[in-house]
Design a protein around this motif. Structure first.
Motif, PDB file in Angstrom:
ATOM      1  N   ASP A 198       0.843  -1.185   0.000  1.00 43.04           N
ATOM      2  CA  ASP A 198       0.000   0.000   0.000  1.00 43.04           C
ATOM      3  C   ASP A 198       0.883   1.241   0.000  1.00 43.04           C
ATOM      4  O   ASP A 198       1.610   1.497   0.969  1.00 43.04           O
ATOM      5  N   ASN A 199       0.820   1.985  -1.109  1.00 47.82           N
ATOM      6  CA  ASN A 199       1.636   3.185  -1.248  1.00 47.82           C
ATOM      7  C   ASN A 199       3.117   2.844  -1.071  1.00 47.82           C
ATOM      8  O   ASN A 199       3.828   3.411  -0.224  1.00 47.82           O
ATOM      9  N   VAL A 200       3.577   1.922  -1.901  1.00 49.98           N
ATOM     10  CA  VAL A 200       4.939   1.394  -1.783  1.00 49.98           C
ATOM     11  C   VAL A 200       5.673   1.575  -3.107  1.00 49.98           C
ATOM     12  O   VAL A 200       5.118   1.329  -4.179  1.00 49.98           O
ATOM     13  N   VAL A 201       6.921   1.978  -3.008  1.00 49.61           N
ATOM     14  CA  VAL A 201       7.817   1.994  -4.162  1.00 49.61           C
ATOM     15  C   VAL A 201       8.825   0.865  -3.988  1.00 49.61           C
ATOM     16  O   VAL A 201       9.596   0.853  -3.018  1.00 49.61           O
ATOM     17  N   LEU A 202       8.776  -0.122  -4.892  1.00 47.81           N
ATOM     18  CA  LEU A 202       9.759  -1.200  -4.886  1.00 47.81           C
ATOM     19  C   LEU A 202      10.796  -0.891  -5.962  1.00 47.81           C
ATOM     20  O   LEU A 202      10.461  -0.738  -7.135  1.00 47.81           O
ATOM     21  N   VAL A 235      10.161 -10.228  -1.912  1.00 49.82           N
ATOM     22  CA  VAL A 235       9.129 -10.023  -0.896  1.00 49.82           C
ATOM     23  C   VAL A 235       8.414 -11.353  -0.690  1.00 49.82           C
ATOM     24  O   VAL A 235       7.835 -11.909  -1.621  1.00 49.82           O
ATOM     25  N   GLY A 236       8.448 -11.871   0.542  1.00 48.46           N
ATOM     26  CA  GLY A 236       7.925 -13.198   0.836  1.00 48.46           C
ATOM     27  C   GLY A 236       6.425 -13.245   1.069  1.00 48.46           C
ATOM     28  O   GLY A 236       5.692 -12.279   0.831  1.00 48.46           O
ATOM     29  N   LYS A 237       5.967 -14.385   1.583  1.00 47.27           N
ATOM     30  CA  LYS A 237       4.541 -14.637   1.794  1.00 47.27           C
ATOM     31  C   LYS A 237       3.987 -13.761   2.919  1.00 47.27           C
ATOM     32  O   LYS A 237       4.626 -13.561   3.950  1.00 47.27           O
ATOM     33  N   ASN A 238       2.781 -13.268   2.685  1.00 46.41           N
ATOM     34  CA  ASN A 238       2.018 -12.551   3.714  1.00 46.41           C
ATOM     35  C   ASN A 238       2.758 -11.337   4.286  1.00 46.41           C
ATOM     36  O   ASN A 238       2.512 -10.926   5.423  1.00 46.41           O
ATOM     37  N   VAL A 239       3.645 -10.769   3.519  1.00 46.44           N
ATOM     38  CA  VAL A 239       4.327  -9.543   3.928  1.00 46.44           C
ATOM     39  C   VAL A 239       3.366  -8.366   3.771  1.00 46.44           C
ATOM     40  O   VAL A 239       2.584  -8.309   2.815  1.00 46.44           O
ATOM     41  N   LYS A 240       3.454  -7.411   4.700  1.00 45.89           N
ATOM     42  CA  LYS A 240       2.652  -6.194   4.622  1.00 45.89           C
ATOM     43  C   LYS A 240       3.594  -4.994   4.622  1.00 45.89           C
ATOM     44  O   LYS A 240       4.338  -4.788   5.586  1.00 45.89           O
ATOM     45  N   ILE A 241       3.555  -4.221   3.529  1.00 50.05           N
ATOM     46  CA  ILE A 241       4.400  -3.037   3.421  1.00 50.05           C
ATOM     47  C   ILE A 241       3.510  -1.847   3.072  1.00 50.05           C
ATOM     48  O   ILE A 241       2.700  -1.925   2.142  1.00 50.05           O
ATOM     49  N   SER A 242       3.671  -0.749   3.793  1.00 51.87           N
ATOM     50  CA  SER A 242       2.863   0.443   3.513  1.00 51.87           C
ATOM     51  C   SER A 242       3.705   1.700   3.725  1.00 51.87           C
ATOM     52  O   SER A 242       4.576   1.749   4.602  1.00 51.87           O
ATOM     53  N   ASN A 243       3.425   2.705   2.873  1.00 54.57           N
ATOM     54  CA  ASN A 243       4.105   4.004   2.981  1.00 54.57           C
ATOM     55  C   ASN A 243       5.619   3.830   3.099  1.00 54.57           C
ATOM     56  O   ASN A 243       6.255   4.294   4.045  1.00 54.57           O
ATOM     57  N   ALA A 244       6.190   3.152   2.128  1.00 53.89           N
ATOM     58  CA  ALA A 244       7.605   2.799   2.238  1.00 53.89           C
ATOM     59  C   ALA A 244       8.276   2.755   0.872  1.00 53.89           C
ATOM     60  O   ALA A 244       7.622   2.572  -0.158  1.00 53.89           O
ATOM     61  N   VAL A 245       9.583   2.932   0.903  1.00 58.20           N
ATOM     62  CA  VAL A 245      10.440   2.686  -0.251  1.00 58.20           C
ATOM     63  C   VAL A 245      11.335   1.504   0.112  1.00 58.20           C
ATOM     64  O   VAL A 245      12.057   1.559   1.121  1.00 58.20           O
ATOM     65  N   VAL A 246      11.266   0.466  -0.686  1.00 58.57           N
ATOM     66  CA  VAL A 246      12.017  -0.754  -0.395  1.00 58.57           C
ATOM     67  C   VAL A 246      12.858  -1.118  -1.615  1.00 58.57           C
ATOM     68  O   VAL A 246      12.331  -1.325  -2.706  1.00 58.57           O
ATOM     69  N   GLY A 247      14.158  -1.184  -1.441  1.00 51.94           N
ATOM     70  CA  GLY A 247      15.063  -1.534  -2.516  1.00 51.94           C
ATOM     71  C   GLY A 247      15.955  -0.364  -2.892  1.00 51.94           C
ATOM     72  O   GLY A 247      15.782   0.760  -2.393  1.00 51.94           O
ATOM     73  N   PRO A 248      16.943  -0.622  -3.749  1.00 52.59           N
ATOM     74  CA  PRO A 248      17.195  -1.920  -4.363  1.00 52.59           C
ATOM     75  C   PRO A 248      17.924  -2.870  -3.415  1.00 52.59           C
ATOM     76  O   PRO A 248      18.372  -2.462  -2.357  1.00 52.59           O
ATOM     77  N   TYR A 249      17.986  -4.135  -3.825  1.00 50.76           N
ATOM     78  CA  TYR A 249      18.748  -5.184  -3.138  1.00 50.76           C
ATOM     79  C   TYR A 249      18.255  -5.428  -1.709  1.00 50.76           C
ATOM     80  O   TYR A 249      19.028  -5.432  -0.751  1.00 50.76           O
TER      81      TYR A 249
END
Length: 334
Positions: free
Chosen positions: A252-256, A262-276
């Motif tokens: 939700d509102n995520v920049v990958l 990203v594994g099973k049942n992960v919840k990410i919100s309002n975040a920037v994740v990556g690279p690597y």
């Protein structure tokens, strides 16, 4: 073909993560190091993989179950052997003596590699190496004009070779290696209080075995926090063409920023994740920036800005940091 994986050591250089998880079971891009190792080794041979023999310490029933499931996932039988004392590399391999028949690969479970070749099953033995800038920190091999190994030199003080032994070996006849390992133990031939594999290799060579080097494109260390972060980065680069975000993940509102796992049942919100970045199953990340890091399973991190970091399993983390290593079942609030 059989694969023998000595992995009895806990991995003290990777603490605190290895206080609760044996190093070979620490996950890289969603899979344990040892799983990725045997998966890659199995793909190097066109022969049927008959067995994977794991040599472990007293790691408990959960670890045994996980290792047997890894073998099953590759369509083969898993066997568990135990090394009760840390008596060296030769002793560790010999613990799996009952599995040392026919073509075998021996691979120590503290390293990964990138290679694009197949095993030449007609060679007596192949010792896999990687060119290094500082050979004095490694065991190296010397070659003759025909490319056959003539000597094994441990941590040479003067330059003799830059081909470092990476801990992966192929033997056409596992029985011959087994006999030489047993000879070292029976005659109590030790070096610095341990039975060393190089002693058995020297004996094989002296009895006429042609041992040749096999080179890998890249050797990936998993020995400490910085090394395992780098290995995660490189592995994500290798596999970025695969689907690395699980269908059950909620974003939700995520920049990958690829590559990201990203594994099973992960919840990410309002975040920037990556690279690597690798994010393990059931983890929550909120209001954060995470770069070049591993966040393991069942963790909850919020309001953080981290990079070059390893966050363990079942961690609760609130606050800010740039470079950290947090073990399992830790709570940090700022």
């Amino acid at each position: 073909m059989k694969i023998i994986v000595p992995m009895a050591g806990r991995g003290s250089r990777l603490r605190p993560h290895t206080l609760t998880t044996p190093k070979p079971l620490v996950k890289i891009a969603g899979k344990p190091i040892v799983h990725r190792l045997v998966e890659d080794l199995a793909s190097m041979s066109d022969e049927v993989l008959e067995e994977i023999a794991f040599v472990i310490g007293d790691f408990g029933d959960t670890v045994v179950k996980e290792l047997l499931e890894i073998a099953e996932s590759l369509g083969t039988k898993g066997t568990i052997y135990y090394q009760e004392e840390p008596l060296g590399t030769a002793h560790a391999i010999l613990c799996a003596a009952d599995s040392m028949e026919g073509n075998i690969i021996v691979a120590f479970a503290d390293t990964l590699f990138k290679a694009d070749f197949s095993i030449d099953k007609f060679e007596d033995g192949i010792i896999y190496t990687q060119k290094v800038e500082d050979p004095s920190a490694f065991g190296v091999v010397k070659l003759n004009s025909e490319g056959v190994i003539t000597d094994f030199v441990e941590k040479p003080e003067e330059f003799v070779s830059d081909q470092a032994i990476i801990g992966i070996y192929y033997f056409k006849e596992g029985e011959r290696l087994r006999d030489e390992l047993q000879y070292l133990v029976d005659q109590n031939i030790m070096n610095d209080g341990e039975y060393q594999l190089t002693g058995a290799l020297e004996n094989l060579k002296a009895k006429g075995a042609r041992l040749k080097p096999g080179t890998v494109e890249e050797w990936l260390d998993c020995g400490n926090k910085d090394a395992i972060v780098n290995t995660n980065q490189r592995y994500l680069t290798y596999i970025q063409e695969q689907e690395l975000v699980h269908d059950s993940a909620q974003l939700d509102n995520v920049v990958l920023v690829s590559p990201v796992y990203v594994g099973k049942n992960v919840k990410i919100s309002n975040a920037v994740v990556g690279p690597y970045v690798s994010v393990g199953d059931n983890t929550i990340i909120e209001n954060s920036v995470v770069q070049n890091s591993i966040v393991q399973e069942d963790s909850d991190i919020r309001r953080v800005n981290i990079e070059n970091s390893v966050v363990g399993n079942h961690v609760v983390y609130r606050g800010r940091a740039k470079d950290l290593s947090i073990g399992d079942f830790t709570s940090v609030k700022e």
